[in-house]
Motif scaffolding. Structure first.
Motif, short mmCIF file in Angstrom:
data_model
loop_
_atom_site.label_atom_id
_atom_site.label_comp_id
_atom_site.label_asym_id
_atom_site.label_seq_id
_atom_site.Cartn_x
_atom_site.Cartn_y
_atom_site.Cartn_z
N PHE A 19 23.91 -60.57 -29.73
CA PHE A 19 25.23 -61.47 -29.32
C PHE A 19 26.03 -62.37 -30.12
O PHE A 19 27.21 -62.19 -30.14
CB PHE A 19 24.93 -61.87 -27.77
N GLY A 74 38.30 -65.89 -19.52
CA GLY A 74 37.32 -66.57 -19.45
C GLY A 74 37.29 -67.88 -18.63
O GLY A 74 36.50 -68.66 -18.14
N ARG A 80 27.85 -62.75 -20.20
CA ARG A 80 26.78 -63.79 -19.54
C ARG A 80 25.35 -63.62 -19.55
O ARG A 80 24.71 -64.70 -19.46
CB ARG A 80 27.30 -63.76 -17.87
N LYS A 128 29.69 -61.36 -31.61
CA LYS A 128 31.19 -62.38 -31.69
C LYS A 128 31.48 -62.04 -33.22
O LYS A 128 32.32 -62.85 -33.30
CB LYS A 128 30.59 -63.30 -31.37
N ALA A 159 30.80 -69.70 -31.71
CA ALA A 159 29.64 -70.37 -30.92
C ALA A 159 28.71 -70.67 -32.49
O ALA A 159 29.43 -69.49 -33.67
CB ALA A 159 28.54 -70.16 -30.06
N ILE A 200 33.41 -73.64 -19.90
CA ILE A 200 34.80 -73.98 -20.36
C ILE A 200 35.41 -73.25 -20.36
O ILE A 200 36.99 -74.09 -20.52
CB ILE A 200 34.02 -73.77 -21.78
N SER A 227 23.14 -76.66 -21.82
CA SER A 227 22.07 -75.84 -22.49
C SER A 227 21.35 -76.56 -22.55
O SER A 227 20.30 -76.06 -22.31
CB SER A 227 22.64 -75.26 -23.42
N THR A 258 29.41 -76.40 -30.70
CA THR A 258 27.29 -75.79 -31.18
C THR A 258 26.84 -76.70 -29.30
O THR A 258 28.25 -76.45 -28.14
CB THR A 258 27.04 -77.64 -30.88
N ALA A 271 34.31 -62.52 -9.47
CA ALA A 271 34.19 -63.05 -10.78
C ALA A 271 32.60 -63.76 -10.29
O ALA A 271 32.49 -64.11 -9.28
CB ALA A 271 35.16 -64.57 -10.77
N ASP A 276 32.28 -59.33 -25.64
CA ASP A 276 31.83 -60.47 -27.05
C ASP A 276 32.89 -59.50 -28.06
O ASP A 276 33.82 -60.23 -28.73
CB ASP A 276 30.39 -60.76 -27.47
N1 LIG Z 1 26.05 -72.56 -23.95
C1 LIG Z 1 26.62 -73.05 -24.57
O1 LIG Z 1 25.16 -73.95 -24.87
C2 LIG Z 1 27.35 -72.55 -25.89
C3 LIG Z 1 27.23 -73.30 -27.39
C4 LIG Z 1 28.14 -73.03 -27.96
C5 LIG Z 1 29.26 -72.05 -27.68
N2 LIG Z 1 29.08 -71.25 -26.43
C6 LIG Z 1 29.19 -70.30 -26.06
O2 LIG Z 1 30.84 -70.62 -25.45
C7 LIG Z 1 30.96 -68.93 -24.77
C8 LIG Z 1 31.54 -69.44 -23.33
O3 LIG Z 1 30.50 -70.14 -22.95
P1 LIG Z 1 30.82 -70.67 -20.53
O4 LIG Z 1 29.63 -71.75 -20.58
O5 LIG Z 1 31.98 -71.20 -20.92
O6 LIG Z 1 29.93 -69.09 -20.92
P2 LIG Z 1 30.02 -68.52 -18.76
O7 LIG Z 1 30.12 -69.61 -18.39
O8 LIG Z 1 29.19 -67.78 -18.81
O9 LIG Z 1 31.27 -67.66 -18.96
C9 LIG Z 1 32.20 -66.95 -19.13
C10 LIG Z 1 33.60 -66.43 -18.71
O10 LIG Z 1 33.13 -65.13 -19.31
C11 LIG Z 1 33.16 -64.28 -17.72
N3 LIG Z 1 32.87 -63.33 -18.46
C12 LIG Z 1 31.66 -62.48 -18.19
N4 LIG Z 1 32.24 -61.41 -18.46
C13 LIG Z 1 32.71 -60.37 -17.90
C14 LIG Z 1 33.29 -59.38 -17.91
N5 LIG Z 1 32.72 -58.37 -17.84
N6 LIG Z 1 35.00 -59.18 -17.33
C15 LIG Z 1 35.74 -60.33 -17.28
N7 LIG Z 1 35.33 -61.40 -17.40
C16 LIG Z 1 34.07 -61.56 -17.84
C17 LIG Z 1 33.05 -64.70 -16.81
O11 LIG Z 1 33.72 -63.65 -16.28
P3 LIG Z 1 32.79 -64.13 -14.62
O12 LIG Z 1 32.68 -65.65 -13.50
O13 LIG Z 1 33.53 -63.29 -13.90
O14 LIG Z 1 31.56 -63.80 -14.91
C18 LIG Z 1 33.35 -66.31 -17.38
O15 LIG Z 1 34.59 -66.87 -17.35
C19 LIG Z 1 29.85 -68.30 -25.12
O16 LIG Z 1 29.92 -67.53 -26.55
C20 LIG Z 1 28.87 -68.84 -25.68
O17 LIG Z 1 27.96 -68.56 -26.77
C21 LIG Z 1 27.95 -71.83 -25.59
#
Ligand SMILES: NC(=O)c1ccc[n+]([C@@H]2O[C@H](COP(=O)([O-])OP(=O)(O)OC[C@H]3O[C@@H](n4cnc5c(N)ncnc54)[C@H](OP(=O)(O)O)[C@@H]3O)[C@@H](O)[C@H]2O)c1
Length: 359
Positions: free
Chosen positions: A163, A41, A118, A167, A153, A46, A192, A187, A69, A129
């Motif tokens: 999802f 990731g 995503r 997870k 999360a 993050i 977001s 959190t 990516a 996940d």
């Molecule tokens: N948003 C919030 O407020 C929040 C709060 C708490 C927890 N979270 C959790 O934090 C985590 C990460 O969040 P983030 O915002 O950093 O996520 P993000 O920016 O969407 O990044 C997702 C990462 O996963 C990779 N990925 C997704 N599908 C893939 C695939 N098929 N094959 C290989 N790699 C893949 C993506 O690669 P690509 O670049 O190739 O797509 C990217 O590197 C998530 O689990 C989310 O549930 C989010």
């Protein structure tokens, strides 16, 4: 309730403290025991910050990413995004690719994952996940990994969405694996909670569900969360633990976010109150259509995700009372959402839109 139009004067602009920059390598002591880390990731929000945090501590990081990516970025662009680190390309959904293109028969000490679906749509969530993580865990065990740091999360504590179940299923597989685990349940991220900054700057009202106080969270910055994740490596207090974590300061409601944004802009607060019934209606209609049209079923799940974030706080849930508890939600870091808003307003920070942002 009507939007608060016609107020005589805007709130005063609060003291603006600029977002601190993340610590530099010279400010961070190298890890006592640098590790060889396999990072998933690394192209995400993050993940990029975590890569920086791991590098600052002197760990040797190998990133495993998919070739195209970030929704269309070409291979060369991915390479430049991750310049200066070892990047390997392959398919995390394919155990053979993980072994031959990723781990390459080498030894690693730790697996760190910031990878996540995503979209959050059910098929993608179970594929990434859960299943892709399960593949990576099996490959990591063969490569000699002893610790896994997983970004999860906080919302999985009340799982209502596909999802979240995916997870949780991987969290359980990781705990059962016998490896040392640090499951970091974060959190809300700044991205977001920033989807409305541009529309409010353009003079539009701030949208809230209900009165804007249905939910609260302790927003955490990318770099603060990344520091926390990196510090899990070799930290006994964070081993074999599920770690809910938020950012610094008090919990904040959507209404407070709006009020602060208007204060920064020197304008009177204007809210538009969206009834929850509207969201329930959308979920109901799409859910009904989803029984006959597969595409509608996926949209219904995305609407359910929106409704979840509109009604559930991103704080620790007290199992006894069933209430969200800000005081029991640990905090880390120094960067605040309001400092980030200040940067977005004066142009010194750039917004990244959250995939699951409701507005
Ligand atoms: N948003 C919030 O407020 C929040 C709060 C708490 C927890 N979270 C959790 O934090 C985590 C990460 O969040 P983030 O915002 O950093 O996520 P993000 O920016 O969407 O990044 C997702 C990462 O996963 C990779 N990925 C997704 N599908 C893939 C695939 N098929 N094959 C290989 N790699 C893949 C993506 O690669 P690509 O670049 O190739 O797509 C990217 O590197 C998530 O689990 C989310 O549930 C989010």
């Amino acid at each position: 309730m009507p939007a608060a139009r016609g107020l005589a004067s805007a709130s005063p602009i609060p003291q603006i403290a600029r977002m601190g920059t993340p610590p530099s390598s010279s400010e961070i002591a190298p890890a006592p025991q640098p590790r060889r880390v396999f990072l998933l990731g690394a192209t995400g929000t993050i993940g990029r910050a975590t890569l920086r945090a791991l590098n600052r501590r002197g760990h040797e990081v190998v990133c495993f990413v998919r070739p195209r990516a970030r929704a269309g970025l070409e291979l060369a662009a991915t390479k430049s995004l991750l310049a200066g680190v070892t990047v390997r390309f392959g398919d995390v959904a394919d155990p053979h690719s993980l072994a031959s293109d990723g781990f390459c028969g080498e030894r690693f000490d730790a697996l760190v994952s910031c990878m996540a679906s995503r979209t959050g749509a059910p098929k993608d969530a179970w594929a990434i996940d859960y299943q892709a993580h399960a593949n990576a865990l099996a490959a990591a065990q063969k490569a000699g990994v002893t610790q896994v740091v997983l970004l999860s999360a906080i919302c999985v504590q009340k799982p209502l969405l596909a999802f979240q179940h995916a997870k949780l299923a991987f969290e359980k597989a990781l705990i059962d694996s016998g490896l040392i685990y640090s499951i970091v349940r974060a959190t809300a991220f700044f991205k977001s909670l920033s989807g409305q900054v541009e529309r409010v700057k353009r003079g539009k009202p701030f949208l809230v569900f209900g009165d804007g106080t249905l939910t609260a969270c302790k927003p955490i910055s990318d770099d603060d969360l990344a520091e926390y994740l990196a510090e899990c490596l070799g930290n006994e207090n964070r081993c074999n633990a599920i770690l809910p974590i938020g950012g610094p300061g008090e919990a904040i409601t959507p209404r407070q976010q709006g009020e602060h944004l208007f204060a920064l802009l020197g304008r009177a607060p204007r809210f538009r109150h969206v009834p929850l019934a509207l969201l329930n209606g959308v979920v109901g209609v799409l859910g009904g259509l989803g029984h006959v049209i597969p595409a509608a079923a996926e949209k219904a799940e995305l609407a359910r995700i929106g409704r979840y974030y509109a009604t559930e706080s991103m704080l620790v849930l007290d199992p006894q009372s069933g209430r969200y508890d800000a005081a029991r939600t640990p905090s880390t870091g120094t960067q605040t959402l309001f400092d980030y808003y200040a940067g977005l307003v004066d142009g010194s920070a750039a917004a990244e839109r959250g995939d699951h942002a409701v507005f």
